[in-house]
Design a protein around this motif. Sequence first.
Motif, PDB file in Angstrom:
ATOM      1  N   GLU A  18       0.756  -1.097   0.014  1.00 33.95           N
ATOM      2  CA  GLU A  18      -0.022  -0.020  -0.075  1.00 33.95           C
ATOM      3  C   GLU A  18       0.808   1.289   0.039  1.00 33.95           C
ATOM      4  N   ARG A  19       1.985   1.199   0.565  1.00 31.91           N
ATOM      5  CA  ARG A  19       2.947   2.416   0.692  1.00 31.91           C
ATOM      6  C   ARG A  19       3.118   2.875  -0.708  1.00 31.91           C
ATOM      7  N   PHE A  20       3.452   2.098  -1.771  1.00 33.08           N
ATOM      8  CA  PHE A  20       3.515   2.632  -2.982  1.00 33.08           C
ATOM      9  C   PHE A  20       2.569   2.998  -3.753  1.00 33.08           C
ATOM     10  N   PHE A  21       1.251   2.374  -3.471  1.00 34.18           N
ATOM     11  CA  PHE A  21       0.165   3.244  -4.004  1.00 34.18           C
ATOM     12  C   PHE A  21       0.088   4.545  -3.544  1.00 34.18           C
ATOM     13  N   ARG A  22       0.202   4.669  -1.978  1.00 36.40           N
ATOM     14  CA  ARG A  22       0.178   6.004  -1.635  1.00 36.40           C
ATOM     15  C   ARG A  22       1.207   7.162  -2.165  1.00 36.40           C
ATOM     16  N   LEU A  23       2.402   6.475  -2.206  1.00 34.24           N
ATOM     17  CA  LEU A  23       3.501   7.489  -2.987  1.00 34.24           C
ATOM     18  C   LEU A  23       2.989   7.780  -4.298  1.00 34.24           C
ATOM     19  N   THR A  24       2.488   6.872  -5.079  1.00 30.64           N
ATOM     20  CA  THR A  24       2.013   7.180  -6.621  1.00 30.64           C
ATOM     21  C   THR A  24       1.021   8.215  -6.342  1.00 30.64           C
ATOM     22  N   GLN A  25      -0.010   7.908  -5.427  1.00 31.53           N
ATOM     23  CA  GLN A  25      -1.164   8.836  -5.287  1.00 31.53           C
ATOM     24  C   GLN A  25      -0.808  10.142  -5.173  1.00 31.53           C
ATOM     25  N   ALA A  26       0.314  10.315  -4.277  1.00 33.53           N
ATOM     26  CA  ALA A  26       0.875  11.746  -4.035  1.00 33.53           C
ATOM     27  C   ALA A  26       1.360  12.447  -5.265  1.00 33.53           C
ATOM     28  N   ARG A  27       2.112  11.816  -6.186  1.00 33.88           N
ATOM     29  CA  ARG A  27       2.562  12.332  -7.213  1.00 33.88           C
ATOM     30  C   ARG A  27       1.499  12.508  -8.411  1.00 33.88           C
ATOM     31  N   PHE A  28       0.479  11.707  -8.208  1.00 34.72           N
ATOM     32  CA  PHE A  28      -0.939  12.028  -8.981  1.00 34.72           C
ATOM     33  C   PHE A  28      -1.437  13.323  -8.756  1.00 34.72           C
ATOM     34  N   GLU A  29      -1.571  13.768  -7.450  1.00 32.05           N
ATOM     35  CA  GLU A  29      -2.075  14.983  -6.808  1.00 32.05           C
ATOM     36  C   GLU A  29      -1.183  16.047  -7.303  1.00 32.05           C
ATOM     37  N   GLU A  43     -11.028  11.878  -3.402  1.00 30.81           N
ATOM     38  CA  GLU A  43     -12.414  11.123  -3.424  1.00 30.81           C
ATOM     39  C   GLU A  43     -12.494  10.590  -4.784  1.00 30.81           C
ATOM     40  N   SER A  44     -12.366  11.612  -5.649  1.00 30.24           N
ATOM     41  CA  SER A  44     -12.590  11.018  -7.188  1.00 30.24           C
ATOM     42  C   SER A  44     -12.088   9.823  -7.338  1.00 30.24           C
ATOM     43  N   LEU A  45     -10.794   9.625  -7.008  1.00 30.16           N
ATOM     44  CA  LEU A  45      -9.856   8.428  -7.258  1.00 30.16           C
ATOM     45  C   LEU A  45     -10.535   7.175  -6.501  1.00 30.16           C
ATOM     46  N   LEU A  46     -10.894   7.521  -5.352  1.00 25.03           N
ATOM     47  CA  LEU A  46     -11.437   6.439  -4.712  1.00 25.03           C
ATOM     48  C   LEU A  46     -12.783   5.848  -5.414  1.00 25.03           C
ATOM     49  N   ALA A  47     -13.401   6.996  -5.777  1.00 25.60           N
ATOM     50  CA  ALA A  47     -14.831   6.609  -6.185  1.00 25.60           C
ATOM     51  C   ALA A  47     -14.591   5.765  -7.541  1.00 25.60           C
ATOM     52  N   ALA A  48     -13.561   6.103  -8.368  1.00 24.70           N
ATOM     53  CA  ALA A  48     -13.293   5.391  -9.465  1.00 24.70           C
ATOM     54  C   ALA A  48     -12.792   4.018  -9.404  1.00 24.70           C
ATOM     55  N   GLU A  49     -12.017   4.089  -8.489  1.00 21.57           N
ATOM     56  CA  GLU A  49     -11.600   2.338  -8.169  1.00 21.57           C
ATOM     57  C   GLU A  49     -12.758   1.725  -7.587  1.00 21.57           C
ATOM     58  N   HIS A 193      -6.255 -11.829  11.939  1.00 19.20           N
ATOM     59  CA  HIS A 193      -5.771 -10.285  11.559  1.00 19.20           C
ATOM     60  C   HIS A 193      -4.545  -9.670  12.080  1.00 19.20           C
ATOM     61  N   VAL A 194      -3.750  -9.392  11.008  1.00 17.95           N
ATOM     62  CA  VAL A 194      -2.309  -8.732  11.425  1.00 17.95           C
ATOM     63  C   VAL A 194      -2.435  -7.308  10.783  1.00 17.95           C
ATOM     64  N   PRO A 195      -2.744  -6.482  11.460  1.00 12.40           N
ATOM     65  CA  PRO A 195      -3.093  -5.136  10.975  1.00 12.40           C
ATOM     66  C   PRO A 195      -1.712  -4.319  10.510  1.00 12.40           C
ATOM     67  N   HIS A 196      -1.874  -3.796   9.320  1.00 10.82           N
ATOM     68  CA  HIS A 196      -0.676  -2.959   8.647  1.00 10.82           C
ATOM     69  C   HIS A 196      -1.068  -1.566   8.996  1.00 10.82           C
ATOM     70  N   GLU A 197      -0.040  -0.861   9.188  1.00  8.47           N
ATOM     71  CA  GLU A 197      -0.110   0.597   9.312  1.00  8.47           C
ATOM     72  C   GLU A 197      -0.918   1.431   8.159  1.00  8.47           C
ATOM     73  N   MET A 198      -0.999   0.842   7.010  1.00  3.88           N
ATOM     74  CA  MET A 198      -1.566   1.365   5.792  1.00  3.88           C
ATOM     75  C   MET A 198      -2.543   0.112   5.283  1.00  3.88           C
ATOM     76  N   THR A 199      -3.738   0.628   5.277  1.00  7.40           N
ATOM     77  CA  THR A 199      -4.796  -0.294   4.732  1.00  7.40           C
ATOM     78  C   THR A 199      -5.568   0.291   3.656  1.00  7.40           C
ATOM     79  N   TRP A 200      -5.975  -0.192   2.423  1.00 12.12           N
ATOM     80  CA  TRP A 200      -6.499   0.568   1.466  1.00 12.12           C
ATOM     81  C   TRP A 200      -8.110   0.670   2.093  1.00 12.12           C
ATOM     82  N   ALA A 201      -8.459   1.892   1.917  1.00 13.52           N
ATOM     83  CA  ALA A 201      -9.847   2.114   2.262  1.00 13.52           C
ATOM     84  C   ALA A 201     -10.908   1.370   1.906  1.00 13.52           C
TER      85      ALA A 201
END
Length: 231
Positions: A18-29, A43-49, A193-201
């Motif tokens: 997930e960290r790589f998705f977050r980094l790419t999303q920051a670049r996208f913004e 919000e728009s990207l999450l809705a599209a996903e 359940h083994v929680p990760h610090e980042m989990t996709w919404a």
Amino acid sequence: MALTTIGFDADDTLWHNERFFRLTQARFEEMLAGHAEPAHLHESLLAAEKRNVGAYGFGVKGFTLSMIETAIEVSEGRVPATVIGEILAAGREMLAHPIELLPAARRAVEALSGQFRLVLVTKGDLLDQERKLAQSGLGELFDAVEIVSDKHAETYARVFSRHGTGPAEAMMVGNSLKSDVLPMLEAGGWGVHVPHEMTWALEHAPRPEGHPRFAELTDLGGLEALITRIG
């Protein structure tokens, strides 16, 4: 019943994802800064996903297509072709990113290999998941690998009947309550359940408090002891 089979999720359970998705999303913004505010883009990207997951599936390719769709939408069709090219390049970079195992992942899998049937059960793009498993160095420790389009109770019933003695004598370990835990409990197995610090919404779900076959660990280092207590 004694456990015979242990299933592991892959992304954000055995290795970072997930960290790589977050980094790419920051670049996208940053790319779309002239067309929309970050909150609106998010919000728009999450809705599209959410809208596209049934057609594109899970993983980098679907995420990249959803970024392109969002860029066209928020710019009202005026997004430059160069930006589309940058989005595609960002997606390719994600597909080539080296694997980083999570702490205790190798130790946990190695400790259980040979004692139980180990099955990797993961969602996502076939080629990308195969690449990540090969790079992880964990592939030879698993008795079977299932790359599925989604995870439901029926998925686990089929997987653990095919590769084990059925879900009632199996455990699924993962970072997603929605995908790894709740459907496995529904199938009659153990869900850890083994929680990760980042989990996709889109993977968030309520904890199954009080369920007799639900357990939660801070990391995979406690898995072997948990299995010993259960057995």
